[in-house]
Design a protein around this motif. Structure first.
Motif, mmCIF file in Angstrom:
data_model
loop_
_atom_site.group_PDB
_atom_site.id
_atom_site.type_symbol
_atom_site.label_atom_id
_atom_site.label_comp_id
_atom_site.label_asym_id
_atom_site.label_seq_id
_atom_site.Cartn_x
_atom_site.Cartn_y
_atom_site.Cartn_z
ATOM 1 N N VAL A 1 17.769 76.566 47.201
ATOM 2 C CA VAL A 1 19.099 76.309 47.770
ATOM 3 C C VAL A 1 18.977 75.736 49.178
ATOM 4 C CG1 VAL A 1 21.273 77.409 48.476
ATOM 5 C CG2 VAL A 1 20.086 78.204 46.415
ATOM 6 N N ASP A 2 19.774 74.725 49.457
ATOM 7 C CA ASP A 2 19.910 74.200 50.812
ATOM 8 C C ASP A 2 21.005 75.014 51.489
ATOM 9 O OD1 ASP A 2 21.115 72.717 53.009
ATOM 10 O OD2 ASP A 2 19.886 71.034 52.378
ATOM 11 N N TRP A 3 20.657 75.770 52.529
ATOM 12 C CA TRP A 3 21.648 76.654 53.129
ATOM 13 C C TRP A 3 22.599 75.949 54.083
ATOM 14 C CZ3 TRP A 3 20.700 77.290 58.375
ATOM 15 C CH2 TRP A 3 19.378 77.253 58.819
ATOM 16 N N ILE A 4 22.404 74.681 54.330
ATOM 17 C CA ILE A 4 23.369 73.920 55.129
ATOM 18 C C ILE A 4 24.482 73.382 54.221
ATOM 19 C CG2 ILE A 4 23.717 71.866 56.566
ATOM 20 C CD1 ILE A 4 22.239 74.091 58.027
ATOM 21 N N SER A 5 24.099 72.743 53.116
ATOM 22 C CA SER A 5 25.093 72.148 52.217
ATOM 23 C C SER A 5 25.615 73.128 51.174
ATOM 24 C CB SER A 5 24.492 70.939 51.491
ATOM 25 O OG SER A 5 23.477 71.365 50.586
ATOM 26 N N GLY A 6 24.852 74.185 50.889
ATOM 27 C CA GLY A 6 25.245 75.131 49.854
ATOM 28 C C GLY A 6 24.951 74.648 48.449
ATOM 29 N N LEU A 7 24.102 73.631 48.315
ATOM 30 C CA LEU A 7 23.783 73.069 47.008
ATOM 31 C C LEU A 7 22.481 73.639 46.458
ATOM 32 C CD1 LEU A 7 24.590 69.300 47.626
ATOM 33 C CD2 LEU A 7 25.991 71.004 46.430
#
Length: 135
Positions: A23-29
């Motif tokens: 998971v990319d914790w900046i974009s939430g994707l």
């Protein structure tokens, strides 16, 4: 060095693994996911765990030695190595991944509490995070 798919499949070989994602914790994707998703939807799970991961990663009070002002700068490692959330029947392990560019991703492993080994999962997920090749 394994990529995303190989790392997630390796995580699924851990005892009690129900699902794994990156998971990319900046974009939430979710950049990748395998197995079951908590709640049945990996995108919703990624968005929810990203909020938690971002809050913890940017928290200066949780840094090594309690250093304040913990905002992660591009190219720097997250101040927190991993995060464990427990429920009545499961463990959720979020392992932050160090990358040469921005370090804004984590591995999320969902373990069955009865069949999983949390200590082993922490060790193996740390090893996977160190070997993971992104891009």
């Amino acid at each position: 060095m394994p990529g995303i798919d190989e790392s997630l499949l390796e995580a699924m070989r851990l005892p009690g693994a129900r699902g794994a994602s990156l998971v990319d914790w900046i974009s939430g994707l979710a950049l990748g996911a395998v197995g079951e998703a908590p709640g049945g939807d990996w995108e919703a799970t990624a968005a929810e765990t990203a909020e938690l991961g971002r809050h913890v990663a940017e928290s200066g009070s949780l840094a090594a030695g309690g250093t304040a002002g913990g905002t992660v700068e591009p190219g720097k490692e997250p101040l927190v190595e991993d995060l464990i959330a427990t429920t009545g029947d499961a463990y959720h392990l979020l392992r932050f991944v160090s990358t040469p560019f921005d370090s804004t991703v984590f591995l999320h492993l969902w373990l069955d509490r009865n069949d999983g080994n949390l200590a082993l999962a922490r060790i193996r997920l740390a090893e996977m995070a160190d070997r993971l090749v992104l891009g």
